[in-house]
Design a protein around this motif. Structure first.
Motif, PDB file in Angstrom:
ATOM      1  N   VAL A   1      -8.368  -1.194   1.469  1.00  0.00           N
ATOM      2  CA  VAL A   1      -7.621  -0.066   0.935  1.00  0.00           C
ATOM      3  C   VAL A   1      -8.479   1.174   1.138  1.00  0.00           C
ATOM      4  O   VAL A   1      -9.610   1.244   0.650  1.00  0.00           O
ATOM      5  CB  VAL A   1      -7.292  -0.254  -0.560  1.00  0.00           C
ATOM      6  CG1 VAL A   1      -6.418   0.890  -1.059  1.00  0.00           C
ATOM      7  CG2 VAL A   1      -6.599  -1.600  -0.793  1.00  0.00           C
TER       8      VAL A   1
ATOM      9  N   LYS B   1       0.742   5.551   0.153  1.00  0.00           N
ATOM     10  CA  LYS B   1      -0.028   6.764   0.401  1.00  0.00           C
ATOM     11  C   LYS B   1       0.602   7.903  -0.372  1.00  0.00           C
ATOM     12  O   LYS B   1       1.828   8.076  -0.363  1.00  0.00           O
ATOM     13  CB  LYS B   1      -0.055   7.089   1.892  1.00  0.00           C
ATOM     14  CG  LYS B   1      -1.037   8.190   2.265  1.00  0.00           C
ATOM     15  CD  LYS B   1      -1.223   8.276   3.769  1.00  0.00           C
ATOM     16  CE  LYS B   1      -2.178   9.399   4.157  1.00  0.00           C
ATOM     17  NZ  LYS B   1      -3.525   9.207   3.603  1.00  0.00           N
TER      18      LYS B   1
ATOM     19  N   GLN C   1      -5.232   5.848  -0.835  1.00  0.00           N
ATOM     20  CA  GLN C   1      -4.188   4.827  -0.898  1.00  0.00           C
ATOM     21  C   GLN C   1      -4.169   4.161  -2.271  1.00  0.00           C
ATOM     22  O   GLN C   1      -5.213   3.921  -2.880  1.00  0.00           O
ATOM     23  CB  GLN C   1      -4.408   3.748   0.165  1.00  0.00           C
ATOM     24  CG  GLN C   1      -4.154   4.200   1.582  1.00  0.00           C
ATOM     25  CD  GLN C   1      -4.299   3.060   2.572  1.00  0.00           C
ATOM     26  OE1 GLN C   1      -5.219   2.256   2.479  1.00  0.00           O
ATOM     27  NE2 GLN C   1      -3.387   2.986   3.533  1.00  0.00           N
TER      28      GLN C   1
ATOM     29  N   LEU D   1       0.845  -1.189   0.000  1.00  0.00           N
ATOM     30  CA  LEU D   1       0.000   0.000   0.000  1.00  0.00           C
ATOM     31  C   LEU D   1       0.882   1.241   0.000  1.00  0.00           C
ATOM     32  O   LEU D   1       1.880   1.314   0.710  1.00  0.00           O
ATOM     33  CB  LEU D   1      -0.923   0.016   1.225  1.00  0.00           C
ATOM     34  CG  LEU D   1      -2.026  -1.039   1.276  1.00  0.00           C
ATOM     35  CD1 LEU D   1      -2.800  -0.917   2.581  1.00  0.00           C
ATOM     36  CD2 LEU D   1      -2.964  -0.915   0.080  1.00  0.00           C
TER      37      LEU D   1
END
Length: 286
Positions: free
Chosen positions: A220, A16, A224, A14
Motif C-alpha cells: 500500500v 486513492k 492509498q 485499495l
C-alpha cells in the motif's frame, strides 16, 4: 509487546483519495467518500490535508453547522482555532486531537492560527447511533501529551488516540462504536500486529512511505487507503514496513447497521430528519 495472529485480515480494496476543497476553499484529499459509508460503517468521511502553501488553507473553515455525528480532527503540523456557538474555544496544536460531538446541533469555525508554514492533519467523521443523534453537543481538546505513545520491541511507535492497543487505553473511549484510532510509525523492516473483533469494519491509510498489509503482504503506497476485509475467522491486522519506513493510520470500529441519510453537514437516519435539521439550523434552533 507483540501479538500473534493466526489469520490476519487481507486487503479487500485499495482506494486513492480524491482532491477536493472544503470550507472557504481549503485544499484537501478526501479519502473516505460518501459511497463507502455503508461498507465502512460507522465511519462517514476521512479527509487528509497537507500543504506548505498558506494560500491553500488560510481561509480556513468559517462558521458552519453539524448534526448527528462526531468529528475527530488530528493535527500533525500547524495550529487550528476552534470556536462554537456553545461557548467552547480552543487551539488545536501539532500532535493534538479535537473530538467534537455535534449531537443535536452545533455551529463552529475552524481557523488556522499561523500566517505561514506547513499545515497537515486529518479529519474523521464518526457516526452516532439513532438514540444518540440528538444528545447535547460536546467538545474536547486533547493535547499531544495526553495521548499515550508506546514503543514495541521492534521499535514501532504506536500513538493510541482511541480504543486500546498493547494493553494501553487510548485518550478516548466511545461505547457505541468502540472506535480504534492508532497512528503508527514503522521503521523499515518492522511489523505491527493488532487483534480486532471479526465483526468490526476497518481500514488503514498510509500517509508516508509504503506498507505491506495482511498475510499476503499487499503493498500500500502513500496516499492509498486499504479497506480491510470483514469476515469470520480473521483475528486482526498485520502491518509491515518493507525497505522504507511507513506512517500509517489504523482505524476500526463496530458498525451501527442503521440507515444513513446525509445532506452536507447533517447525518441522520431518514430524509425527514435531515430536512428537520436544515429547518432547525435556518431558524436558529441549534
Amino acid at each position: 509487546m507483540t501479538t500473534s495472529l493466526t489469520t490476519p485480515r487481507e486487503v479487500e480494496r485499495l482506494v486513492k483519495g480524491m482532491p477536493t476543497s472544503d470550507g472557504a476553499g481549503v485544499k484537501l484529499l478526501r479519502v473516505l467518500t460518501q459511497d463507502l459509508q455503508v461498507r465502512l460503517d460507522p465511519f462517514l468521511m476521512l479527509d487528509y490535508f497537507h500543504t506548505d502553501n498558506p494560500q491553500d488553507y488560510l481561509a480556513g473553515f468559517p462558521e458552519h453547522p453539524h448534526r448527528g455525528f462526531e468529528t475527530v480532527t488530528y493535527m500533525l503540523d500547524g495550529r487550528m482555532r476552534h470556536r462554537d456557538n456553545t461557548g467552547n474555544e480552543g487551539v488545536l496544536s501539532a500532535g493534538g486531537v479535537q473530538w467534537m460531538t455535534a449531537g443535536r446541533g452545533i455551529v463552529h469555525a475552524e481557523m488556522p492560527e499561523q500566517v505561514d508554514g506547513l499545515m497537515q492533519g486529518f479529519q474523521l467523521w464518526l457516526n452516532l447511533p439513532a438514540d444518540r443523534k440528538m444528545v447535547a453537543p460536546a467538545y474536547r481538546d486533547i493535547a499531544a501529551a495526553e495521548i499515550p505513545v508506546l514503543r514495541t520491541g521492534q521499535g514501532v511507535t504506536v500513538k493510541v488516540i482511541a480504543g486500546e492497543a498493547l494493553g494501553q487505553a487510548g485518550a478516548m473511549q466511545v461505547a457505541d462504536t468502540e472506535p480504534l484510532y492508532l497512528d503508527l510509525q514503522l521503521p523499515a523492516g518492522t511489523t505491527f500486529e493488532h487483534p480486532l473483533d471479526e465483526g468490526f469494519n476497518s481500514f488503514a491509510y498510509v500517509y508516508e512511505g509504503s506498507a505491506l498489509l495482511g498475510e499476503r503482504g499487499q503493498r500500500v503506497a502513500a496516499g492509498q487507503m486499504a479497506i480491510l476485509e470483514t469476515r469470520p475467522g480473521r483475528d486482526g491486522v498485520r502491518i509491515a514496513a518493507g525497505d522504507v519506513a511507513a506512517r500509517v493510520l489504523l482505524i476500526g470500529g463496530r458498525p451501527l447497521r442503521e440507515p444513513i441519510a446525509q445532506w452536507g453537514p447533517f447525518v441522520m437516519n431518514s430524509r425527514e430528519e435531515v430536512m428537520q435539521a436544515v429547518q432547525d439550523f435556518q431558524t436558529g434552533n441549534f
